[in-house]
Design an enzyme around this catalytic site. Structure first.
Site, short mmCIF file in Angstrom:
data_model
loop_
_atom_site.label_atom_id
_atom_site.label_comp_id
_atom_site.label_asym_id
_atom_site.label_seq_id
_atom_site.Cartn_x
_atom_site.Cartn_y
_atom_site.Cartn_z
CD GLU A 5 -2.62 -7.78 2.31
OE1 GLU A 5 -2.17 -6.62 2.19
OE2 GLU A 5 -3.39 -8.09 3.22
CD GLU A 20 1.49 -6.02 5.22
OE1 GLU A 20 2.35 -6.91 5.44
OE2 GLU A 20 0.74 -6.03 4.22
N GLY A 23 0.60 -5.09 0.65
CA GLY A 23 -0.56 -5.06 -0.24
C GLY A 23 -0.26 -5.65 -1.60
CB ALA A 32 -0.88 -0.02 1.24
N1 T1G Z 1 4.70 3.37 0.11
C1 T1G Z 1 5.18 4.59 -0.22
N2 T1G Z 1 6.48 4.84 -0.52
C2 T1G Z 1 7.32 3.78 -0.48
C3 T1G Z 1 6.88 2.48 -0.14
C4 T1G Z 1 5.51 2.30 0.16
N3 T1G Z 1 5.01 1.11 0.45
N4 T1G Z 1 7.97 1.66 -0.18
C5 T1G Z 1 9.02 2.41 -0.54
N5 T1G Z 1 8.64 3.68 -0.72
C6 T1G Z 1 9.49 4.79 -1.13
C7 T1G Z 1 10.58 5.08 -0.12
O1 T1G Z 1 10.10 5.96 0.89
C8 T1G Z 1 11.63 5.73 -0.99
O2 T1G Z 1 11.19 7.04 -1.25
C9 T1G Z 1 11.49 4.97 -2.30
O3 T1G Z 1 10.18 4.39 -2.30
C10 T1G Z 1 12.52 3.86 -2.47
O4 T1G Z 1 12.41 3.06 -1.29
C11 T1G Z 1 -2.85 -2.98 3.27
C12 T1G Z 1 -1.13 -1.85 4.98
C13 T1G Z 1 10.34 -1.95 -1.58
C14 T1G Z 1 12.18 -3.17 -0.41
O5 T1G Z 1 6.36 -2.16 4.01
O6 T1G Z 1 10.60 -2.30 2.07
O7 T1G Z 1 0.86 -2.77 2.26
O8 T1G Z 1 13.16 8.23 -0.19
O9 T1G Z 1 14.72 3.58 -0.47
O10 T1G Z 1 16.01 0.21 -0.59
O11 T1G Z 1 -1.66 -4.86 3.91
O12 T1G Z 1 11.16 0.37 -0.06
O13 T1G Z 1 13.09 7.79 -2.66
O14 T1G Z 1 11.50 9.45 -1.63
O15 T1G Z 1 13.34 1.71 0.55
O16 T1G Z 1 15.29 -0.37 -2.99
C15 T1G Z 1 3.87 -2.72 3.10
C16 T1G Z 1 8.19 -0.91 2.24
C17 T1G Z 1 3.18 -1.40 3.18
C18 T1G Z 1 7.42 -2.18 1.89
C19 T1G Z 1 12.67 -1.15 -1.77
N6 T1G Z 1 5.07 -2.61 2.27
N7 T1G Z 1 9.24 -0.66 1.28
O17 T1G Z 1 13.82 -0.87 -1.02
O18 T1G Z 1 14.26 1.51 -1.81
S1 T1G Z 1 1.78 -1.46 4.25
C20 T1G Z 1 6.24 -2.31 2.83
C21 T1G Z 1 10.40 -1.37 1.32
C22 T1G Z 1 0.68 -2.44 3.41
C23 T1G Z 1 -1.49 -3.63 3.32
C24 T1G Z 1 -0.51 -2.91 4.17
C25 T1G Z 1 11.47 -0.92 0.39
C26 T1G Z 1 11.65 -1.82 -0.85
P1 T1G Z 1 12.31 8.21 -1.45
P2 T1G Z 1 13.74 2.48 -0.64
P3 T1G Z 1 14.96 0.09 -1.63
#
Ligand code: T1G
Length: 678
Positions: A108, A128, A105, A66
């Site tokens: 999912e 999450e 997400g 998400a």
């Molecule tokens: N939403 C918004 N921005 C995100 C994002 C996300 N999910 N993931 C990464 N970014 C942005 C991050 O802030 C950075 O921005 C850029 O992308 C590159 O990220 C309903 C509720 C995918 C493994 O927890 O683990 O889904 O600093 O530097 O090292 O069930 O990003 O460039 O402006 O980390 O190559 C669940 C979180 C969400 C994954 C890539 N998903 N992201 O790593 O790049 S909650 C996560 C990561 C959810 C549902 C629930 C990592 C990555 P900027 P980065 P990276």
């Protein structure tokens, strides 16, 4: 990063409709993406010539979750759970084509699809829990049904991803595509399954498990996730998948998700997610500034710090030449590096050939001149300004032009060290935290004359060696240790006034810290910084050090330790405290836990406010990152400045004034304006 005109496009390949997301940087499932996918699914449903649908992503990854930036804002439909449901209830088979990381997400959405095809390098995960949440779009109900309860508990409870190959073994992935032919393979796969009926839906499967399995995970969580809410909520939801019909399980998941989403723990952990990434950015320096290439590192000192620091570079494949003055110290240091790697390999976290590869990049030497071709030279010699100045004076003559010269000092003045060279623009501090090969935090100390490209190169190298780097200014203790000082000082004063080491440590451990001030002193060493004169006893610490109470390493410090290093209060220490208190004329009294918090944690926030005023940190969230990654501040409290926002600046000001502290102007300002640091 520029967003393309429309983040979702569709393509026809015969009777297959391909829905494509192009939402850099990670195809987060923001509103536009959800609306576009929903539109594509409806288009497929309404068009008889379409027999199956493929959902895929352009760019570096399948949906990585998400869009976390949307949290806390008014939700825009279609909500993700509803979108996943509409995919799953589609009357035409939908195939997820996965590359990169299908996370949260994203995973999912893939579970809502009827089939999943992935390249071998892809990963699937539900991280999450690392944001204080749980998979809120049906993940806790579908994962156990398709991949089994145990793997579902692993994935949702720890939040670490698994490779597509393992996901296939578990039944989460139906087919592996060629690494470079995912699109074609996915379309071909859709052609194969387009007429298969009944369409396989995970919601139609069941999940079963023994009650003992849940208890096993609960026991493991009790220690590892002390104080966190999300891990238990994840277990409860997966457990519900084995007890409730699917629809009721979804409702239960929604209730549990909502509780977490609107709680402070998730807000804190989402804050740190972005804060860690923000810390890597240097205000006022162009992100595309040309960096100095770092092909070879020189390490001066093969002691605990020098060895640990070297391992970070060796593990990242960067050669290190390590210098000591004496052969036996050099041999001991390189021997410890090898021993550490072999211990990691023994735990299965490294292959023996990786150990040899890392060791093969290490060049031990007794000659400082051998550092002449290094691009970055780091010293970790004795923490004394004269010694540091001597070393940098020699480096100035030996190091090639443009080499970056870094000190690992934990509090000495970088500008003074830089002034002992003819190249202050190439000098900065790289303050690693012990054990340097384990602790994630790296304070990058910017000298007054440190060149922008030197600073930017250091931040880039930090990312390469998998450190969380924070820019600090030149002041006593930089950011972390500067805030630690008032905390330790007040803790010692509280002993004189009637509190005990156990009481003070318990308040901190109950708050969520891994250990309290005195347990920390015993771990680090009560003799650190001691003048070593047992006849000179000016405070409690001197008295303990003088009788060999140096901490865990001598089996006794503020506490006595058994052979397993379990602490117990010491009558001898309490007598020393009482004698000192009596001599100082302090009157012993009952001290409340609240006073301990006010005098040890509020004072830290006060110091943090001064650090911000003096611009020794770029932003309040950087201070939070320092304390999370350098000192184990509980991530579910978001760091000292985030926590201060939750406490309320006015409450903190009142607490400090009650004990006669001078309140930082910025903190007073926040209190008056009911403002926040973050
Ligand atoms: N939403 C918004 N921005 C995100 C994002 C996300 N999910 N993931 C990464 N970014 C942005 C991050 O802030 C950075 O921005 C850029 O992308 C590159 O990220 C309903 C509720 C995918 C493994 O927890 O683990 O889904 O600093 O530097 O090292 O069930 O990003 O460039 O402006 O980390 O190559 C669940 C979180 C969400 C994954 C890539 N998903 N992201 O790593 O790049 S909650 C996560 C990561 C959810 C549902 C629930 C990592 C990555 P900027 P980065 P990276």
């Amino acid at each position: 990063m520029e967003k393309p005109m429309s983040v979702i496009t569709t393509e026809r390949h015969g009777d297959i409709l391909v829905i494509i997301s192009n939402n850099p940087p990670v195809n987060a499932l923001g509103a536009e993406v959800r609306i576009g996918i929903d539109k594509g699914i409806k288009e497929a449903a309404a068009d008889d010539s379409i027999k199956a649908v493929v959902i895929r992503c352009d760019g570096r990854t399948f949906f990585a979750g998400a869009d976390i930036t949307e949290f806390g804002k008014p939700p825009v439909e279609p909500w993700l759970p509803a979108l996943v449901e509409s995919i799953e209830l589609s009357e035409k088979p939908v195939i997820a084509a996965v590359h990169g990381t299908a996370l949260g997400g994203g995973c999912e959405v893939a579970l809502g699809c009827h089939y999943r095809i992935a390249v071998p390098s892809a990963q699937f995960g539900t991280p999450e829990v690392k944001l204080g949440l749980l998979p809120g779009a049906g993940g806790t109900q579908r994962l156990p049904r398709v991949a089994g309860v145990e793997l579902a508990l692993e994935l949702t409870g720890k939040g670490d991803p698994i490779p597509a190959t393992k996901a296939k073994e578990a039944g989460l992935v139906d087919r592996l595509a060629g690494e470079d032919s995912l699109v074609a393979d996915a379309i071909a796969f859709a052609g194969e399954v387009k007429d298969v009926r009944p369409i396989p839906r995970i919601r139609d499967k069941t999940a079963t498990a023994s009650p003992e399995l849940f208890e096993t995970f609960r026991k493991a969580n009790a220690k590892r996730f002390r104080g966190f809410d999300a891990p238990e909520a994840n277990i409860k939801c997966v457990e519900a998948a084995t007890k409730l019909p699917f629809a009721e399980g979804l409702d239960f998941e929604r209730q549990e998700f909502t509780k977490l989403m609107f709680g402070t723990q998730s807000a804190a952990m989402r804050h740190i997610f972005f804060a860690e990434r923000k810390a890597a950015k240097i205000d006022g320096i162009a992100p595309d500034i040309a960096l100095r290439p770092i092909r070879k590192v020189g390490m001066i000192g093969a002691g605990t710090m020098g060895g640990g620091i070297s391992m970070n570079f060796l593990s990242a494949g960067i050669p290190v030449t390590i210098v000591e003055m004496k052969q036996d110290a050099l041999d001991r240091g390189t021997g410890i590096i090898r021993k550490n790697y072999e211990a990691t390999a023994a735990k299965g976290r490294m292959k023996p050939e990786q150990v040899e590869k890392a060791m093969g990049l290490l060049t031990p030497t007794l000659n400082l001149e051998d550092l002449a071709d290094c691009d970055l030279i780091i010293e970790a010699v004795f923490e004394n300004m004269d010694v540091k100045k001597e070393v940098f004076g020699k480096l100035d003559k030996i190091a090639k032009p443009g080499a970056i010269l870094a000190s690992n000092t934990s509090y000495l003045n970088i500008d003074e060290i830089a002034a002992s060279t003819s190249r202050p623009q190439d000098v900065l501090g790289l303050h690693f935290f012990s054990p340097a090969n384990v602790m994630k935090l790296l304070e990058v100390v910017r000298g007054a004359k440190t060149a922008d490209d030197v600073l930017a190169t250091a931040m880039d190298v930090a990312k390469k060696i998998r450190k969380v780097a924070v820019v600090a200014g030149v002041c006593d203790g930089f950011i972390g240790n500067r805030m630690l000082k008032p905390r330790q000082f007040e803790a010692m004063k509280l002993l004189m006034e009637g509190a005990t080491p156990s009481q003070i440590d318990k308040v901190h451990v109950d708050f969520g810290m891994p250990m309290g001030p005195f347990q920390m002193s015993d771990l680090a060493g009560v003799d650190i910084g001691w003048h070593r004169d047992p006849t000179r006893i000016e405070n409690i610490r001197d008295a303990l050090a003088a009788i060999g109470r140096w901490g865990q390493k001598t089996g006794k410090g503020f506490y006595d330790y058994d052979e397993k290093r379990n602490p117990s209060p010491s009558a001898e220490v309490q007598k020393i405290i009482d004698d000192f208190a009596a001599k100082s004329g302090a009157t012993k009294r009952e001290i409340s836990d609240e006073e301990i918090i006010e005098r040890t944690l509020y004072t830290m926030v006060n110091e943090g406010a001064l650090i911000l005023e003096e611009e020794m940190a770029q932003r309040a969230s950087d201070i939070d990152v320092v304390w999370i990654y350098g000192y184990g501040w509980p991530i579910y409290r978001g760091g000292p400045m985030f926590w201060a926002d939750l406490e309320g600046a006015d409450k903190i000001v009142k607490g400090l004034e009650k004990h006669g502290f001078e309140v930082a102007p910025l903190l007073k300002e926040k209190a008056a304006a009911k403002g926040r640091f973050n």
